[in-house]
Design a protein around this motif. Structure first.
Motif, PDB file in Angstrom:
ATOM      1  N   HIS A  68      54.495-161.243 -46.388  1.00 55.02           N
ATOM      2  CA  HIS A  68      55.042-160.878 -44.547  1.00 55.02           C
ATOM      3  C   HIS A  68      55.512-161.710 -44.748  1.00 55.02           C
ATOM      4  O   HIS A  68      56.791-161.776 -43.131  1.00 55.02           O
ATOM      5  N   LYS A 128      55.473-154.613 -44.001  1.00 56.04           N
ATOM      6  CA  LYS A 128      55.246-154.930 -43.081  1.00 56.04           C
ATOM      7  C   LYS A 128      53.386-154.513 -42.567  1.00 56.04           C
ATOM      8  O   LYS A 128      52.868-154.024 -41.365  1.00 56.04           O
ATOM      9  N   MET A 132      45.092-162.230 -42.764  1.00 57.79           N
ATOM     10  CA  MET A 132      46.241-160.769 -42.022  1.00 57.79           C
ATOM     11  C   MET A 132      46.124-160.751 -40.336  1.00 57.79           C
ATOM     12  O   MET A 132      46.942-160.778 -39.688  1.00 57.79           O
ATOM     13  N   LEU A 138      49.369-159.187 -39.751  1.00 62.83           N
ATOM     14  CA  LEU A 138      50.080-158.047 -40.025  1.00 62.83           C
ATOM     15  C   LEU A 138      49.152-157.175 -40.292  1.00 62.83           C
ATOM     16  O   LEU A 138      47.142-157.679 -40.756  1.00 62.83           O
TER      17      LEU A 138
END
Ligand code: DOR
Ligand code: ZN
Length: 345
Positions: A91, A97, A127, A132
């Motif tokens: 990331h 993405k 995340m 993310l």
């Protein structure tokens, strides 16, 4: 009468490009209309590490037609062995993405997916921390749950607990197929988005099963009752920013679709924009098309909308080929079952 429609160039927030000869055959159709696409990682073997995503992105770029302007937005396939630091690194470098969650056994090439959701908790927490998003195939796989109920049960048993345990995680409910999913999405904060496919706006389960079985309408999650299709139409055309296009265009050769145990997937890349214009016009919502195809998705992902445009023109019925050729064999193009009048010009 509106007969020309110019939109910011659209993006596809859920796409299967495959690899090798199939990639070569299908990529030009998406690249002709779409500027970017979130690329599904369910290859064999799946794209689980940053290094594999770099290699796959390079194969996609090498397969692009020379004049094409198309950016593949890569994803990693979440497994119980995924290393949160590898994800964070992929990331940070701008490579990926999103991360994709397949419940193990839910669909094509999902065997390496997740069975024990606690095992992926460290990755989900990482995340959430780095912003993310998680793309979710939202179906349980329990054999005792009816296939038409698997999305609704997933929301209660898996999705909602994940959201409550990790409230900062941005989540995309992918290819939603039920009124339950629409209602759930509408009740959430802006960390939840939902993609809708082209074909789920067009077909219900009768199209698959009534009057003879139609393998080319079989996909996962399977199309549901008419009331659900209408809820999806309402969501897609509503202008609500949480809903955006993810075609889930998923090519399989006819040989693999027409087996006693045929593959799931509808191939809509060639005619998606024509179908969507027809659908939005049928509902008197052509003015909401650009939001759905070109604005809401980038906003959710924190990206700029595309600066170039795509123009559709309305005229006599447009004919699309019934199939495209690939070195692996023909691939049938999704047939909406009615004439289309909008063509990309
Ligand atoms: O119909 C589908 N086809 N649903 C999926 O989730 C996977 C996809 C594929 O890869 O063929
Ligand atoms: Zn998919």
């Amino acid at each position: 009468m509106t007969d020309t429609l110019t939109l910011r160039r659209p993006d596809d927030w859920h796409l299967h490009l495959r690899d090798g000869a199939m990639l070569q055959a299908v990529l030009p159709y998406t690249a002709a209309h779409f500027a970017r696409a979130i690329i599904m990682p369910n290859l064999v073997p799946p794209v689980v590490t940053g290094a594999q995503a770099v290699a796959y992105r390079d194969r996609i770029l090498a397969a692009l037609p020379q004049e094409a302007q198309f950016e593949p937005l890569m994803t990693l396939y979440l497994t119980e062995e995924t290393d949160p630091d590898d994800v964070a690194q992929a990331h940070a470098s701008g490579l990926i993405k999103a991360v994709k969650l397949y419940p193990a056994g839910a669909t094509t090439n999902s065997a390496s997916g997740v069975s024990h959701f606690d095992k992926v908790r460290p990755t989900l927490e990482k995340m959430a921390e780095i912003g993310l998003p998680l793309c979710v195939h939202g179906e349980v796989t329990d054999h005792d749950i009816d296939i038409f109920d698997r999305e609704a049960v997933f929301i209660d048993r898996v999705l909602d607990p994940i959201r409550k345990a990790t409230p900062e995680l941005r989540v995309i409910m992918e290819h939603i197929t039920t009124k339950d999913a629409v209602d759930y999405a509408r009740a959430q904060n802006d960390r939840l988005g939902a993609t809708i496919t082209t074909h789920h706006l067009v077909i219900n389960r009768n199209h698959i099963l009534a009057g003879g079985i139609k393998p080319h309408y079989y996909c996962l999650p399977v199309a549901k009752r008419e009331e659900h299709r209408l809820a999806l139409r309402d969501a897609a055309t509503s202008g609500e920013t949480r809903f955006f296009l993810g075609t889930d265009s998923a090519p399989h050769t006819d040989a693999n679709k027409l087996l006693p145990c045929g593959c799931a997937g509808c191939f809509t890349a060639p005619n998606t924009m024509s179908i969507l214009a027809e659908v939005f016009e049928q509902d008197g919502k052509l003015n909401a098309l650009e939001g759905f195809t070109s604005l809401n998705g980038p906003a959710f992902y924190g990206l700029d909308a595309n600066s170039d445009t795509l123009t559709l023109t309305k005229g006599d019925a447009v004919r699309y080929p019934g199939h495209i050729d690939s070195a692996e064999g023909p691939v049938t193009v999704f047939d909406p079952g009615y004439d289309l009048h909008w063509r990309v010009t």
